[in-house]
Design a protein around this motif. Structure first.
Motif, PDB file in Angstrom:
ATOM      1  N   GLY A   1       0.815  -1.213   0.000  1.00 45.47           N
ATOM      2  CA  GLY A   1       0.000   0.000   0.000  1.00 45.47           C
ATOM      3  C   GLY A   1       0.845   1.257   0.000  1.00 45.47           C
ATOM      4  O   GLY A   1       0.514   2.256  -0.647  1.00 45.47           O
ATOM      5  N   SER A   2       1.961   1.219   0.733  1.00 48.12           N
ATOM      6  CA  SER A   2       2.847   2.390   0.762  1.00 48.12           C
ATOM      7  C   SER A   2       3.365   2.695  -0.635  1.00 48.12           C
ATOM      8  O   SER A   2       3.343   3.846  -1.091  1.00 48.12           O
ATOM      9  CB  SER A   2       4.041   2.129   1.691  1.00 48.12           C
ATOM     10  OG  SER A   2       3.605   1.807   2.981  1.00 48.12           O
TER      11      SER A   2
ATOM     12  N   TYR B   1      -3.490   7.863   7.685  1.00 48.61           N
ATOM     13  CA  TYR B   1      -2.315   7.020   7.490  1.00 48.61           C
ATOM     14  C   TYR B   1      -2.278   6.601   6.028  1.00 48.61           C
ATOM     15  O   TYR B   1      -3.280   6.108   5.499  1.00 48.61           O
ATOM     16  CB  TYR B   1      -2.366   5.770   8.383  1.00 48.61           C
ATOM     17  CG  TYR B   1      -1.129   4.912   8.247  1.00 48.61           C
ATOM     18  CD1 TYR B   1       0.090   5.337   8.773  1.00 48.61           C
ATOM     19  CD2 TYR B   1      -1.164   3.699   7.567  1.00 48.61           C
ATOM     20  CE1 TYR B   1       1.239   4.566   8.631  1.00 48.61           C
ATOM     21  CE2 TYR B   1      -0.013   2.919   7.439  1.00 48.61           C
ATOM     22  CZ  TYR B   1       1.181   3.361   7.968  1.00 48.61           C
ATOM     23  OH  TYR B   1       2.324   2.602   7.826  1.00 48.61           O
ATOM     24  N   HIS B   2      -1.132   6.800   5.379  1.00 48.46           N
ATOM     25  CA  HIS B   2      -1.013   6.400   3.973  1.00 48.46           C
ATOM     26  C   HIS B   2       0.191   5.503   3.719  1.00 48.46           C
ATOM     27  O   HIS B   2       0.479   5.200   2.567  1.00 48.46           O
ATOM     28  CB  HIS B   2      -0.952   7.634   3.074  1.00 48.46           C
ATOM     29  CG  HIS B   2      -2.215   8.445   3.100  1.00 48.46           C
ATOM     30  ND1 HIS B   2      -3.438   7.931   2.708  1.00 48.46           N
ATOM     31  CD2 HIS B   2      -2.457   9.716   3.510  1.00 48.46           C
ATOM     32  CE1 HIS B   2      -4.377   8.858   2.853  1.00 48.46           C
ATOM     33  NE2 HIS B   2      -3.815   9.939   3.345  1.00 48.46           N
TER      34      HIS B   2
ATOM     35  N   GLU C   1      -8.440   9.051   2.082  1.00 49.21           N
ATOM     36  CA  GLU C   1      -8.963   7.697   2.275  1.00 49.21           C
ATOM     37  C   GLU C   1     -10.468   7.899   2.480  1.00 49.21           C
ATOM     38  O   GLU C   1     -10.868   8.621   3.411  1.00 49.21           O
ATOM     39  CB  GLU C   1      -8.332   7.058   3.524  1.00 49.21           C
ATOM     40  CG  GLU C   1      -8.699   5.610   3.704  1.00 49.21           C
ATOM     41  CD  GLU C   1      -8.191   5.038   5.044  1.00 49.21           C
ATOM     42  OE1 GLU C   1      -7.886   5.823   5.964  1.00 49.21           O
ATOM     43  OE2 GLU C   1      -8.128   3.796   5.166  1.00 49.21           O
TER      44      GLU C   1
ATOM     45  N   ASP D   1      -7.113   6.755  -1.491  1.00 45.93           N
ATOM     46  CA  ASP D   1      -6.421   5.616  -0.874  1.00 45.93           C
ATOM     47  C   ASP D   1      -7.468   4.565  -0.502  1.00 45.93           C
ATOM     48  O   ASP D   1      -8.213   4.725   0.465  1.00 45.93           O
ATOM     49  CB  ASP D   1      -5.657   6.115   0.365  1.00 45.93           C
ATOM     50  CG  ASP D   1      -4.880   5.004   1.070  1.00 45.93           C
ATOM     51  OD1 ASP D   1      -5.230   3.822   0.897  1.00 45.93           O
ATOM     52  OD2 ASP D   1      -3.932   5.328   1.816  1.00 45.93           O
TER      53      ASP D   1
ATOM     54  N   VAL E   1      -6.571   1.397   0.176  1.00 46.70           N
ATOM     55  CA  VAL E   1      -5.746   0.269   0.625  1.00 46.70           C
ATOM     56  C   VAL E   1      -6.517  -0.615   1.612  1.00 46.70           C
ATOM     57  O   VAL E   1      -6.508  -1.850   1.480  1.00 46.70           O
ATOM     58  CB  VAL E   1      -4.413   0.786   1.224  1.00 46.70           C
ATOM     59  CG1 VAL E   1      -3.649  -0.323   1.942  1.00 46.70           C
ATOM     60  CG2 VAL E   1      -3.548   1.390   0.128  1.00 46.70           C
ATOM     61  N   ILE E   2      -7.205   0.000   2.572  1.00 49.11           N
ATOM     62  CA  ILE E   2      -8.073  -0.772   3.477  1.00 49.11           C
ATOM     63  C   ILE E   2      -9.506  -0.794   2.948  1.00 49.11           C
ATOM     64  O   ILE E   2     -10.180  -1.831   2.952  1.00 49.11           O
ATOM     65  CB  ILE E   2      -8.061  -0.175   4.902  1.00 49.11           C
ATOM     66  CG1 ILE E   2      -6.746  -0.504   5.607  1.00 49.11           C
ATOM     67  CG2 ILE E   2      -9.244  -0.700   5.731  1.00 49.11           C
ATOM     68  CD1 ILE E   2      -6.613   0.058   7.012  1.00 49.11           C
TER      69      ILE E   2
ATOM     70  N   LYS F   1      -3.731  -4.746   0.123  1.00 49.94           N
ATOM     71  CA  LYS F   1      -4.426  -5.615   1.088  1.00 49.94           C
ATOM     72  C   LYS F   1      -5.456  -6.555   0.454  1.00 49.94           C
ATOM     73  O   LYS F   1      -5.132  -7.638  -0.004  1.00 49.94           O
ATOM     74  CB  LYS F   1      -5.054  -4.751   2.188  1.00 49.94           C
ATOM     75  CG  LYS F   1      -3.986  -3.957   2.975  1.00 49.94           C
ATOM     76  CD  LYS F   1      -4.506  -3.338   4.231  1.00 49.94           C
ATOM     77  CE  LYS F   1      -3.525  -2.384   4.880  1.00 49.94           C
ATOM     78  NZ  LYS F   1      -2.915  -2.829   6.084  1.00 49.94           N
TER      79      LYS F   1
HETATM   80  C1  LIG Z   1      -5.023   3.512   4.449  1.00 51.01           C
HETATM   81  C2  LIG Z   1      -3.673   2.887   4.270  1.00 51.01           C
HETATM   82  N1  LIG Z   1      -2.894   3.272   3.258  1.00 51.01           N
HETATM   83  C3  LIG Z   1      -1.683   2.724   3.063  1.00 51.01           C
HETATM   84  C4  LIG Z   1      -1.198   1.756   3.893  1.00 51.01           C
HETATM   85  C5  LIG Z   1       0.167   1.171   3.663  1.00 51.01           C
HETATM   86  O1  LIG Z   1       0.074  -0.130   3.226  1.00 51.01           O
HETATM   87  P1  LIG Z   1       1.307  -1.152   3.407  1.00 51.01           P
HETATM   88  O2  LIG Z   1       1.423  -1.448   4.868  1.00 51.01           O
HETATM   89  O3  LIG Z   1       0.905  -2.331   2.576  1.00 51.01           O
HETATM   90  O4  LIG Z   1       2.504  -0.480   2.868  1.00 51.01           O
HETATM   91  C6  LIG Z   1      -1.984   1.306   4.948  1.00 51.01           C
HETATM   92  C7  LIG Z   1      -1.484   0.247   5.856  1.00 51.01           C
HETATM   93  O5  LIG Z   1      -2.108  -0.154   6.812  1.00 51.01           O
HETATM   94  C8  LIG Z   1      -3.253   1.894   5.158  1.00 51.01           C
HETATM   95  O6  LIG Z   1      -4.009   1.534   6.192  1.00 51.01           O
END
Ligand SMILES: Cc1ncc(COP(=O)(O)O)c(C=O)c1O
Length: 460
Positions: A121-122, A155-156, A228, A261, A263-264, A290
Motif C-alpha cells: 500500500g505504501s 495514514y497512507h 482515504e 487511498d 488500501v483498506i 491488502k
Molecule cells: C489507508 C492505508 N494506506 C496505506 C497503507 C500502507 O500499506 P502497506 O502497509 O501495505 O505499505 C496502509 C497500511 O495499513 C493503510 O491503512
C-alpha cells in the motif's frame, strides 16, 4: 521442525527463542513479544491458531487485509500452477496474469483506468505521488505543481513520503524533519470535529478548510489531494455523504488531481467494491493493496484514470513514460492469486455480504452503548470503530493503558480486535475489521467479548 496445527509447546518455545534472537519486529516492543509469545501456526476462515492449539477469532483480518478469509487451499494451487508456467519476468514486458488482473480491476472501476503494479500500500501511494508530479510536469511545462494535500490523523504508509502525506504526529516524530511537500488539512472526523461544530450545521467546514489551504498554498503549486474515503487510522471516520463529492469538485475547480487511498477500504470491505463508489466520485489516482489478494501474496497497485494515463503516451524520444520501476511489480504469481481472490469475492457475493453482515455487527455493537464508556460506534460494512471515552459529555479520553487492557482481555478470551484513533499513540478506538466471510455467530462473539471486557475492566 514442522509447524502445523498440532499443539506443541516445544515448537512454540523453539520458535520464540529463534525469533527473539534473530528477528526485528515492526511497531511492537520486543519486551511485549517476550511476554505474549504468540506464535501463529495455522488459519482457517476467520480463525487463527497458535502453536499451543489456542484458537482466536481474528476480528482484524490480520492487518485489515484477509478479506476472503484464511485457508483457501485453492489459491495455493493457483500459485503453484503459475510458478510452473512462469515464475517471474520484469513487467517491462507483458504477462498473462497481470494483464488479466488489470482488465478485471478496470472492469470493477467502470472501464476508464490503467493499472500500475507495485507490492504494498505504501508503494501504491508513493507511485501515485510520483505519477501526479510527473503528470503535472507534462501538462504544465515550466510550472512547479508538486504538493500533495493530505489530512491530519490519516495514514497512507510507512515510507518517508507516505508517512509525510499522513497526519499522525506520533508516528512521524522520530523521522522528522520532512520535506514540506505535503500539506495537511482538517479531517472529517465528526465525533471530534476539529472546528467544534456539528453536522449538518457545520456547512462542511473541513471542505472549506481544504479550499482555503489550496488558495493559501497557491493552487499552481498543488499536484493532488489524497483522501482515504473512510478514514481508518483516525478510528474509522465515515464522512458526511457530500464530503467526497465536494472535495472532488474543489480538485476539479483548481485543476488538482484527486488521489484516493483504497488500501483498506477497497475490495469489498465497506459493502461496495471500492469505498469511493458510495459517493459517486471519479478519482484520478487510486491506491489499492491488502484485499486485492486478501494478503495471500504481497501485491498492490496504483490505478490511473485514462485522462492521466494518456499524458504518459508518446514517442519514446519524448520521454513521457512512467519514470519508475520496481522489480516485483506485476509479479505473475501474485497477480494470478489476486485475480482468483477477486473472482472468489464475486462468486461468493462477499461485497454484498460485507454490507449485510456489517450492518448486523454494527447493530450488535451499538448495544454496547449501555456502557457509559462507549462514546461512539461507527462504520460502514465491515470497517468499524468503537470509540471509548471516560466521559460521554466531555469526550475525555482514557489512558492508553486502559484501551490496551480491553484489547488484551479480548485476546485472552479468544477474540482479536484492533485499536486506532486520533493519531494518538496506540489510539483510543477499538477497531473491528474481520474477514468478509465472518458468520453471524462469530459477530455475536465479538460483541459478547467486548461486552465482557468493558464489564470486567469496569469501563462503565
Ligand atoms: C489507508 C492505508 N494506506 C496505506 C497503507 C500502507 O500499506 P502497506 O502497509 O501495505 O505499505 C496502509 C497500511 O495499513 C493503510 O491503512
Amino acid at each position: 521442525m514442522s509447524l502445523t496445527n498440532a499443539p506443541d509447546p516445544a515448537v512454540r518455545e523453539a520458535v520464540v527463542q529463534r525469533d527473539l534472537a534473530n528477528v526485528l519486529h515492526p511497531i511492537v516492543q520486543h519486551r511485549t513479544l517476550e511476554a505474549t509469545q504468540l506464535v501463529v501456526t495455522y488459519s482457517e476462515g476467520s480463525t487463527i491458531v497458535d502453536a499451543d492449539g489456542t484458537e482466536y477469532l481474528d476480528g482484524m483480518a490480520g492487518l485489515w487485509c484477509v478479506n476472503i478469509g484464511y485457508g483457501r487451499a485453492e489459491l495455493a494451487e493457483v500459485a503453484a500452477d503459475q510458478m510452473r508456467q512462469l515464475s517471474y519476468f520484469p513487467h517491462t514486458a507483458m504477462n498473462v496474469p497481470a494483464a488479466g488482473l488489470a482488465e478485471k480491476i478496470n472492469g470493477l472501476m467502470g472501464g476508464d483506468y490503467h493499472t500500475y503494479f507495485v507490492n504494498s500500500g505504501s508503494e501504491a501511494n508513493e507511485a501515485g505521488f510520483k505519477i501526479a508530479r510527473q503528470y503535472m510536469k507534462h501538462e504544465y511545462p515550466g510550472e512547479y505543481r508538486f504538493k500533495t494535500i493530505g489530512r491530519y490523523f490519516a495514514y497512507h504508509g510507512t515510507t518517508l513520503a507516505t508517512l509525510d502525506a499522513g497526519g499522525m504526529g506520533e508516528r512521524k516524530a522520530k523521522f522528522e524533519p520532512f520535506s514540506g511537500d505535503f500539506v495537511h488539512v482538517a479531517p472529517p472526523y465528526c465525533y471530534r470535529c476539529p472546528f467544534g461544530l456539528s453536522y449538518p450545521s457545520c456547512g462542511l467546514a473541513c471542505v472549506k478548510n481544504l479550499e482555503s489551504t489550496i488558495i493559501g498554498e497557491g493552487p499552481e503549486t498543488v499536484a493532488e489531494v489524497i483522501v482515504e474515503p473512510i478514514m481508518s487510522g483516525v478510528g474509522v471516520a465515515v464522512p458526511p455523504d457530500e464530503y467526497l463529492p465536494e472535495v472532488e469538485s474543489i480538485c476539479r475547480k483548481y485543476g488538482i488531481l484527486l488521489h484516493v487511498d483504497e488500501v483498506i477500504n477497497g475490495f469489498g470491505r465497506t459493502g461496495k467494491m471500492f469505498a469511493h463508489q458510495h459517493y459517486g466520485v471519479s478519482p484520478d489516482i487510486v491506491a489499492v493493496a491488502k484485499g486485492i489478494s486478501s494478503a495471500y501474496l504481497p501485491i498492490a497497485a496504483t490505478l490511473v484514470k485514462n485522462s492521466v494515463f494518456e499524458s504518459f503516451l508518446g514517442d519514446p524520444a519524448e520521454n513521457r513514460q512512467v519514470t519508475q520501476v520496481n522489480t516485483y511489480g506485476g509479479h505473475p504469481v501474485a497477480a494470478a492469486v489476486a485475480l482468483r481472490n477477486i473472482e472468489i469475492m464475486e462468486e461468493e457475493r462477499l461485497v454484498d455480504r460485507a454490507g449485510e453482515i456489517g450492518a448486523y455487527l454494527i447493530d450488535g455493537l451499538r448495544g454496547l452503548t449501555k456502557h457509559r464508556s462507549v462514546g461512539d460506534v461507527r462504520g460502514k460494512g465491515l470497517l468499524i470503530g468503537i470509540e471509548l471515552v471516560k466521559d460521554r459529555a466531555t469526550k475525555e479520553q482514557f489512558d492508553p493503558a486502559q484501551i490496551t487492557a480491553v484489547v488484551e482481555f479480548c485476546r485472552d478470551h479468544g477474540v482479536i480486535v484492533g485499536r486506532a484513533g486520533g493519531g494518538r499513540r496506540a489510539g483510543t478506538t477499538i477497531a473491528v475489521c474481520p474477514p468478509l466471510v465472518i458468520t453471524r455467530a462469530e459477530c455475536d462473539r465479538i460483541v459478547e467479548t467486548l461486552d465482557r471486557a468493558l464489564t470486567a475492566l469496569k469501563l462503565g
